[in-house]
Design a protein around this motif. Structure first.
Motif, PDB file in Angstrom:
ATOM      1  N   ASN A 165       0.875  -1.264  -0.054  1.00 40.76           N
ATOM      2  CA  ASN A 165       0.046  -0.054   0.073  1.00 40.76           C
ATOM      3  C   ASN A 165       0.957   1.105  -0.046  1.00 40.76           C
ATOM      4  N   GLY A 167       1.872   2.105  -3.676  1.00 35.21           N
ATOM      5  CA  GLY A 167       0.805   2.546  -4.430  1.00 35.21           C
ATOM      6  C   GLY A 167       0.263   3.919  -3.980  1.00 35.21           C
ATOM      7  N   THR A 168       0.297   4.190  -2.570  1.00 38.79           N
ATOM      8  CA  THR A 168       0.121   5.662  -2.031  1.00 38.79           C
ATOM      9  C   THR A 168       1.091   6.514  -2.643  1.00 38.79           C
ATOM     10  N   ALA A 183       2.900   6.355  -5.322  1.00 40.12           N
ATOM     11  CA  ALA A 183       2.400   6.348  -6.505  1.00 40.12           C
ATOM     12  C   ALA A 183       1.332   7.768  -6.828  1.00 40.12           C
ATOM     13  N   GLY A 184       0.453   7.319  -6.065  1.00 40.76           N
ATOM     14  CA  GLY A 184      -0.913   8.395  -6.290  1.00 40.76           C
ATOM     15  C   GLY A 184      -0.536   9.700  -5.737  1.00 40.76           C
ATOM     16  N   GLN A 213       4.052  -3.742  -6.998  1.00 42.48           N
ATOM     17  CA  GLN A 213       3.567  -2.544  -6.878  1.00 42.48           C
ATOM     18  C   GLN A 213       4.594  -1.456  -7.531  1.00 42.48           C
ATOM     19  N   SER A 242       2.816  -0.056 -10.287  1.00 41.52           N
ATOM     20  CA  SER A 242       2.211   1.630 -10.145  1.00 41.52           C
ATOM     21  C   SER A 242       3.217   2.533 -10.096  1.00 41.52           C
ATOM     22  N   MET A 245      -3.772   6.638 -14.417  1.00 38.54           N
ATOM     23  CA  MET A 245      -2.900   5.887 -13.558  1.00 38.54           C
ATOM     24  C   MET A 245      -3.107   4.513 -14.563  1.00 38.54           C
ATOM     25  N   SER A 246      -1.677   3.880 -14.629  1.00 36.14           N
ATOM     26  CA  SER A 246      -1.410   2.667 -15.177  1.00 36.14           C
ATOM     27  C   SER A 246      -2.206   1.509 -14.345  1.00 36.14           C
ATOM     28  N   GLN A 290      -4.586  -2.765  -6.839  1.00 40.84           N
ATOM     29  CA  GLN A 290      -3.590  -1.427  -6.530  1.00 40.84           C
ATOM     30  C   GLN A 290      -4.282  -0.231  -6.781  1.00 40.84           C
ATOM     31  N   SER A 333      -5.049   2.112  -3.414  1.00 43.03           N
ATOM     32  CA  SER A 333      -3.826   2.630  -2.965  1.00 43.03           C
ATOM     33  C   SER A 333      -3.398   4.129  -3.654  1.00 43.03           C
ATOM     34  N   VAL A 334      -3.424   4.214  -4.860  1.00 44.29           N
ATOM     35  CA  VAL A 334      -3.291   5.215  -5.697  1.00 44.29           C
ATOM     36  C   VAL A 334      -4.126   6.108  -5.452  1.00 44.29           C
ATOM     37  N   GLY A 353      -3.218   8.058  -2.466  1.00 42.86           N
ATOM     38  CA  GLY A 353      -2.075   9.186  -2.560  1.00 42.86           C
ATOM     39  C   GLY A 353      -2.449  10.144  -3.150  1.00 42.86           C
ATOM     40  N   LEU A 354      -3.334  10.074  -4.198  1.00 46.05           N
ATOM     41  CA  LEU A 354      -3.891  11.321  -4.766  1.00 46.05           C
ATOM     42  C   LEU A 354      -4.654  12.173  -4.127  1.00 46.05           C
ATOM     43  N   GLN A 396      -3.944  -6.068  -0.532  1.00 50.20           N
ATOM     44  CA  GLN A 396      -3.605  -4.667  -0.655  1.00 50.20           C
ATOM     45  C   GLN A 396      -4.767  -3.897  -0.611  1.00 50.20           C
ATOM     46  N   GLU A 417      -5.216  -3.353   2.985  1.00 53.24           N
ATOM     47  CA  GLU A 417      -4.162  -2.127   3.750  1.00 53.24           C
ATOM     48  C   GLU A 417      -4.635  -0.748   3.194  1.00 53.24           C
TER      49      GLU A 417
END
Lengths: 310, 278
Positions: free
Chosen positions: A55, A58-59, A61-62, A86, A90, B118-119, B125, B128-129, B132-133, B159, B162
């Motif tokens: 995670n 991934g976070t 990446a975001g 990941q 990602s 995002m890919s 996954q 999680s992205v 973050g964004l 994940q 998580e």
């Protein structure tokens, strides 16, 4: 002697002061990786992800999709192994500004044993397109490497050890990701070290000097992109090359150097590395001796490589 | 057509139908792809891209807009169809899906396709992205949403949980996850392959605000998304009950069309059922 991660902590704080877009993530190891320094200085830009490395990647990446420059830290074995997919899917594939700076790489983790001693992280990260891979030799070089990957576009992996390592570079010396760092010129054999094996190469070069042998020493701090020009030059000048790394011999730095030289200018070559085995618990220096990762082995390899010269 | 503010439910339903036709044309032309999971979420995608989200191709370079992450990356065809209809690239390009040198990869690619943020494709996954964004938007002081469309099968990925923990811990109320609960995955029914129920209770236990809707009913989709947008203090997940393969009779609830292109005869029938020209 100085721990690389202490330099990392200092570099992060300096970066955080200079740039508002720098965000730092950790996975419950901030006091070990020293991201805790950044947390203290910029608590609003530090996020603990708990023991959840997948995670975290991934976070990271975001956050990078959102325009941030992200540093994600944990132990090297988890950063590259646990979260490999990941990192691949990602971070590397979408070519995002995530800098994975991992500590406790290699056998010198010591007492924790093989579960925590990654000997394959360079191979894993190096195999990913878009990834920059930097393995600094000491504290001052770690500081410069962290600033350099922050400036460079795209994903990067920076590998650090756990313990104190000898200081072999200085603050004043210039650091360029694309350029290997020549620490010592020589004509008989080139010793190409990575990470803390650079110090072993310097010791071996001294021992060789006592025997009347002139050894060139290269600090190969960047594995990708590989400075093939510097390696070819060393092979032409010396006619024999030794690589030294605290990493598995399979798909390690020696493999990459051998492949590059095979295409450019093949010369007798020897590789000092972990011999495709898992480590064990012990003191760092005991383990380096046990697995043949000291200046003695570099010296022996240099003599062997020189004997093979035509 | 009306602007996003004025677009009517019937116009959105027509849009969803148009997306479904694109999906069938694209996958038939490609000779491979995942029709079932694109058709199941076409209504949610239509609602998001043509009404709910504030976005436009001109503002891709700015963070000051709503964001979308397709965690179930195999639904790329319906995502591409929506992006093309919104002007991110020409609709003619849709038929290049999965072809050599196409910008439309089998699974979404941030570096290849205009509008794709995002890919994705390796499941589990995307959330999680999205988290973050959402953190980045908070740091930038932007009151914007991140919508993340997940599959139900991918709920088996660790994940996801998580990420669920993380979003609740950091009170990411700008994250709205939507689970396309079509009940089927490659090897069969989700409850046979790996039980997910009680799915809502799981999310609630992780600290999320949980909503349910019929994800193939445009009225419900709009109402539920509006409710989710207004929720404060915790992230929201919408469990969208949908029909896999929705809109094409022989693909509906048929796991065989998770990842298979229709043949010529099937293509003709599918297009007729979706009110399109063959």
């Amino acid at each position: 002697m100085e721990a690389q991660r202490k330099s990392y902590g200092r570099a992060l704080v300096d970066l955080g002061r200079a740039r508002g877009d720098v965000v730092v993530l950790d996975a419950d190891l901030s006091s070990s990786t020293r991201t805790v320094e950044f947390k203290g200085a910029f608590p609003g830009r530090f996020f603990n992800c708990g023991i959840a490395e997948q995670n975290m990647m991934g976070t990271a990446a975001g956050l990078a999709v959102g325009g941030m420059t992200v540093f994600a830290s944990t132990f090297a074995v988890f950063a590259t192994g646990r979260a490999y997919d990941q990192v691949r899917q990602s971070i590397a594939y979408p070519d995002l500004n995530v800098k994975i700076v991992a500590s406790h790489a290699g056998i010198t983790v010591g007492g924790d044993g093989a579960s925590h001693q990654t000997m394959e992280d360079i191979a894993l990260m190096n195999a990913l397109p878009n990834m920059t891979v930097v393995v600094p030799a000491d504290g001052p070089e770690t500081y410069k490497a962290v600033l350099a990957v922050a400036e460079r576009h795209g994903p990067a992996y920076v590998r650090m050890g756990r313990g104190d390592v000898p200081v072999v570079t200085s603050k004043e010396e210039r650091f360029e990701i694309e350029r290997a760092h020549v620490l010592r010129e020589g004509a008989d054999v080139a010793l190409v070290g990575t990470g803390q094996m650079v110090a072993a190469c310097l010791l071996a070069a001294e021992a060789l000097k006592a025997r009347g042998v002139s050894a060139k020493v290269i600090d190969l701090h960047t594995i990708k992109p590989l400075d093939v020009e510097a390696l070819e030059k060393a092979a032409r000048e010396c006619g024999a090359v030794v690589t030294a790394e605290e990493h598995n011999i399979v798909s390690g730095v020696g493999t990459l150097v051998a492949a590059a030289l095979a295409e450019r200018y093949p010369v007798p070559m020897e590789r000092v590395a972990m011999q495709d085995v898992f480590g064990q618990s012990g003191e760092s220096d005991e383990l380096m001796q046990e697995y043949g990762l000291t200046d003695r082995e570099v010296l022996a390899a240099a003599i062997k490589a020189m004997e093979r010269k035509k | 057509m009306n602007s996003p503010d004025q677009i009517s439910v019937s116009e959105l339903e027509a849009k969803a139908l148009a997306l479904r036709r694109h999906v069938i044309r694209m996958i038939y032309a490609a000779g491979s792809g995942h029709p079932g999971g694109s058709l199941s979420c076409a209504d949610v995608i239509a609602a998001l891209f043509f009404k709910v989200m504030d976005h436009s191709p001109e503002r891709m370079g700015s963070q000051d807009r709503d964001h979308f992450i397709l965690s179930k990356g195999h639904a790329a065809p319906v995502y591409y169809a929506a992006l093309a209809e919104c002007g991110y690239f020409p609709t003619e390009e849709l038929l290049t899906l999965r072809k050599l040198h196409s910008r439309l990869q089998g699974h979404p690619s941030r570096v290849k396709t205009p509008g794709v943020e995002m890919s994705t494709g390796s499941l589990g996954q995307g959330l999680s992205v999205a988290n973050g964004l959402a953190l980045a938007l908070r740091l930038l002081g932007l009151d914007r949403k991140v919508y993340c469309l997940c599959g139900d099968g991918e709920m088996a990925e660790g994940q996801v949980w998580e990420a669920a923990m993380f979003a609740a811990h950091y009170h990411l109320d700008n994250v709205i996850a939507i689970v396309d609960r079509n009940g089927l995955q490659i090897d069969g029914r989700t409850e046979e392959v790996m039980s997910l129920e009680p799915l809502g209770d799981k999310w609630r236990a992780f600290g999320w605000h949980v909503l349910f809707m019929d994800g193939n009913d445009m009225w419900q989709v709009l109402d539920t998304l509006a409710e989710a947008k207004g929720h404060k203090g915790s992230p929201t997940v919408i469990i969208a009950r949908t029909v896999k393969g929705k809109g094409v009779s022989f693909m509906e609830n048929n796991v065989g069309f998770h990842g298979k292109a229709p043949n010529a005869k099937e293509y003709e029938q599918a297009m007729r059922e979706l009110g399109g020209e063959v």
